[in-house]
Write a protein that holds these residues in place. Structure first.
Motif, PDB file in Angstrom:
ATOM      1  N   GLY A  20       0.845  -1.192   0.000  1.00 12.27           N
ATOM      2  CA  GLY A  20       0.000   0.000   0.000  1.00 12.27           C
ATOM      3  C   GLY A  20       0.876   1.235   0.000  1.00 12.27           C
ATOM      4  O   GLY A  20       2.107   1.149   0.009  1.00 12.27           O
ATOM      5  N   ALA A  21       0.247   2.381   0.003  1.00 11.29           N
ATOM      6  CA  ALA A  21       0.981   3.644  -0.018  1.00 11.29           C
ATOM      7  C   ALA A  21       1.607   3.943   1.343  1.00 11.29           C
ATOM      8  O   ALA A  21       0.992   3.691   2.385  1.00 11.29           O
ATOM      9  CB  ALA A  21       0.046   4.780  -0.419  1.00 11.29           C
ATOM     10  N   ALA A  22       2.820   4.458   1.330  1.00 10.52           N
ATOM     11  CA  ALA A  22       3.492   4.846   2.575  1.00 10.52           C
ATOM     12  C   ALA A  22       2.665   5.890   3.323  1.00 10.52           C
ATOM     13  O   ALA A  22       2.648   5.899   4.558  1.00 10.52           O
ATOM     14  CB  ALA A  22       4.891   5.374   2.277  1.00 10.52           C
ATOM     15  N   GLU A  23       1.987   6.744   2.592  1.00 10.15           N
ATOM     16  CA  GLU A  23       1.161   7.772   3.223  1.00 10.15           C
ATOM     17  C   GLU A  23       0.087   7.139   4.100  1.00 10.15           C
ATOM     18  O   GLU A  23      -0.193   7.622   5.199  1.00 10.15           O
ATOM     19  CB  GLU A  23       0.502   8.678   2.166  1.00 10.15           C
ATOM     20  CG  GLU A  23       1.468   9.558   1.430  1.00 10.15           C
ATOM     21  CD  GLU A  23       2.144   8.878   0.238  1.00 10.15           C
ATOM     22  OE1 GLU A  23       1.828   7.695  -0.046  1.00 10.15           O
ATOM     23  OE2 GLU A  23       2.996   9.521  -0.390  1.00 10.15           O
ATOM     24  N   ASN A  24      -0.521   6.063   3.632  1.00  9.78           N
ATOM     25  CA  ASN A  24      -1.562   5.394   4.415  1.00  9.78           C
ATOM     26  C   ASN A  24      -0.982   4.784   5.683  1.00  9.78           C
ATOM     27  O   ASN A  24      -1.628   4.806   6.737  1.00  9.78           O
ATOM     28  CB  ASN A  24      -2.248   4.309   3.592  1.00  9.78           C
ATOM     29  CG  ASN A  24      -3.093   4.880   2.480  1.00  9.78           C
ATOM     30  OD1 ASN A  24      -3.362   6.073   2.440  1.00  9.78           O
ATOM     31  ND2 ASN A  24      -3.491   4.036   1.549  1.00  9.78           N
ATOM     32  N   LEU A  25       0.220   4.246   5.588  1.00 17.17           N
ATOM     33  CA  LEU A  25       0.864   3.657   6.756  1.00 17.17           C
ATOM     34  C   LEU A  25       1.147   4.721   7.814  1.00 17.17           C
ATOM     35  O   LEU A  25       0.875   4.537   8.987  1.00 17.17           O
ATOM     36  CB  LEU A  25       2.160   2.959   6.340  1.00 17.17           C
ATOM     37  CG  LEU A  25       2.981   2.330   7.445  1.00 17.17           C
ATOM     38  CD1 LEU A  25       2.213   1.170   8.074  1.00 17.17           C
ATOM     39  CD2 LEU A  25       4.309   1.848   6.898  1.00 17.17           C
ATOM     40  N   PHE A  26       1.679   5.852   7.377  1.00 17.91           N
ATOM     41  CA  PHE A  26       2.065   6.880   8.339  1.00 17.91           C
ATOM     42  C   PHE A  26       0.900   7.762   8.781  1.00 17.91           C
ATOM     43  O   PHE A  26       0.923   8.291   9.888  1.00 17.91           O
ATOM     44  CB  PHE A  26       3.217   7.723   7.782  1.00 17.91           C
ATOM     45  CG  PHE A  26       4.507   6.957   7.802  1.00 17.91           C
ATOM     46  CD1 PHE A  26       5.246   6.869   8.961  1.00 17.91           C
ATOM     47  CD2 PHE A  26       4.941   6.272   6.689  1.00 17.91           C
ATOM     48  CE1 PHE A  26       6.417   6.132   9.015  1.00 17.91           C
ATOM     49  CE2 PHE A  26       6.110   5.531   6.726  1.00 17.91           C
ATOM     50  CZ  PHE A  26       6.846   5.456   7.893  1.00 17.91           C
ATOM     51  N   GLN A  27      -0.111   7.903   7.956  1.00 15.23           N
ATOM     52  CA  GLN A  27      -1.280   8.673   8.372  1.00 15.23           C
ATOM     53  C   GLN A  27      -2.278   7.822   9.143  1.00 15.23           C
ATOM     54  O   GLN A  27      -3.203   8.353   9.736  1.00 15.23           O
ATOM     55  CB  GLN A  27      -1.971   9.290   7.149  1.00 15.23           C
ATOM     56  CG  GLN A  27      -1.150  10.372   6.494  1.00 15.23           C
ATOM     57  CD  GLN A  27      -1.791  10.894   5.211  1.00 15.23           C
ATOM     58  OE1 GLN A  27      -2.867  10.465   4.821  1.00 15.23           O
ATOM     59  NE2 GLN A  27      -1.110  11.818   4.569  1.00 15.23           N
ATOM     60  N   GLY A  28      -2.094   6.518   9.157  1.00 10.33           N
ATOM     61  CA  GLY A  28      -2.978   5.612   9.873  1.00 10.33           C
ATOM     62  C   GLY A  28      -2.364   5.135  11.173  1.00 10.33           C
ATOM     63  O   GLY A  28      -2.379   5.845  12.188  1.00 10.33           O
ATOM     64  N   PRO A  29      -1.772   3.929  11.186  1.00  9.37           N
ATOM     65  CA  PRO A  29      -1.296   3.347  12.442  1.00  9.37           C
ATOM     66  C   PRO A  29      -0.154   4.110  13.110  1.00  9.37           C
ATOM     67  O   PRO A  29      -0.106   4.193  14.335  1.00  9.37           O
ATOM     68  CB  PRO A  29      -0.859   1.934  12.049  1.00  9.37           C
ATOM     69  CG  PRO A  29      -0.762   1.930  10.572  1.00  9.37           C
ATOM     70  CD  PRO A  29      -1.643   3.010  10.060  1.00  9.37           C
ATOM     71  N   VAL A  30       0.751   4.690  12.334  1.00  5.45           N
ATOM     72  CA  VAL A  30       1.850   5.438  12.962  1.00  5.45           C
ATOM     73  C   VAL A  30       1.304   6.706  13.624  1.00  5.45           C
ATOM     74  O   VAL A  30       1.633   7.009  14.778  1.00  5.45           O
ATOM     75  CB  VAL A  30       2.963   5.761  11.939  1.00  5.45           C
ATOM     76  CG1 VAL A  30       4.005   6.671  12.543  1.00  5.45           C
ATOM     77  CG2 VAL A  30       3.619   4.470  11.446  1.00  5.45           C
ATOM     78  N   ALA A  31       0.451   7.441  12.929  1.00  7.83           N
ATOM     79  CA  ALA A  31      -0.147   8.640  13.512  1.00  7.83           C
ATOM     80  C   ALA A  31      -0.998   8.287  14.731  1.00  7.83           C
ATOM     81  O   ALA A  31      -0.996   9.020  15.722  1.00  7.83           O
ATOM     82  CB  ALA A  31      -0.993   9.366  12.466  1.00  7.83           C
TER      83      ALA A  31
END
Length: 78
Positions: A20-31
């Motif tokens: 998936g997109a890195a943006e989704n990873l960082f705007q989802g579970p990391v955030a």
């Protein structure tokens, strides 16, 4: 204590596809995890046991350094 964070760090450094997109990873579970860290900090302040603030803009951040072996904090305020 830091095993999951180390595993996540190793995965990000590995070059393996993210599925998936890195943006989704960082705007989802990391955030979301950062939000919870902030909530814990707020609750500690309310309980009279605050964590000293650190200026992460001045912190020595090294890729792959996960765990207790960190450089001394560079605090903005003492």
């Amino acid at each position: 204590m830091f095993a999951a964070l180390k595993k996540f760090d190793d995965f990000l450094a590995s070059g393996e596809p993210l599925n998936g997109a890195a943006e989704n990873l960082f705007q989802g579970p990391v955030a979301d995890s950062l939000t919870h860290i902030g909530q814990i900090a707020m609750l500690r302040r309310l309980a009279g046991s605050p964590v000293k603030a650190e200026n992460y803009n001045k912190a020595e951040i090294v890729a792959g350094r996960v765990g207790l072996e960190q450089s001394a904090p560079r605090r903005e305020f003492e």
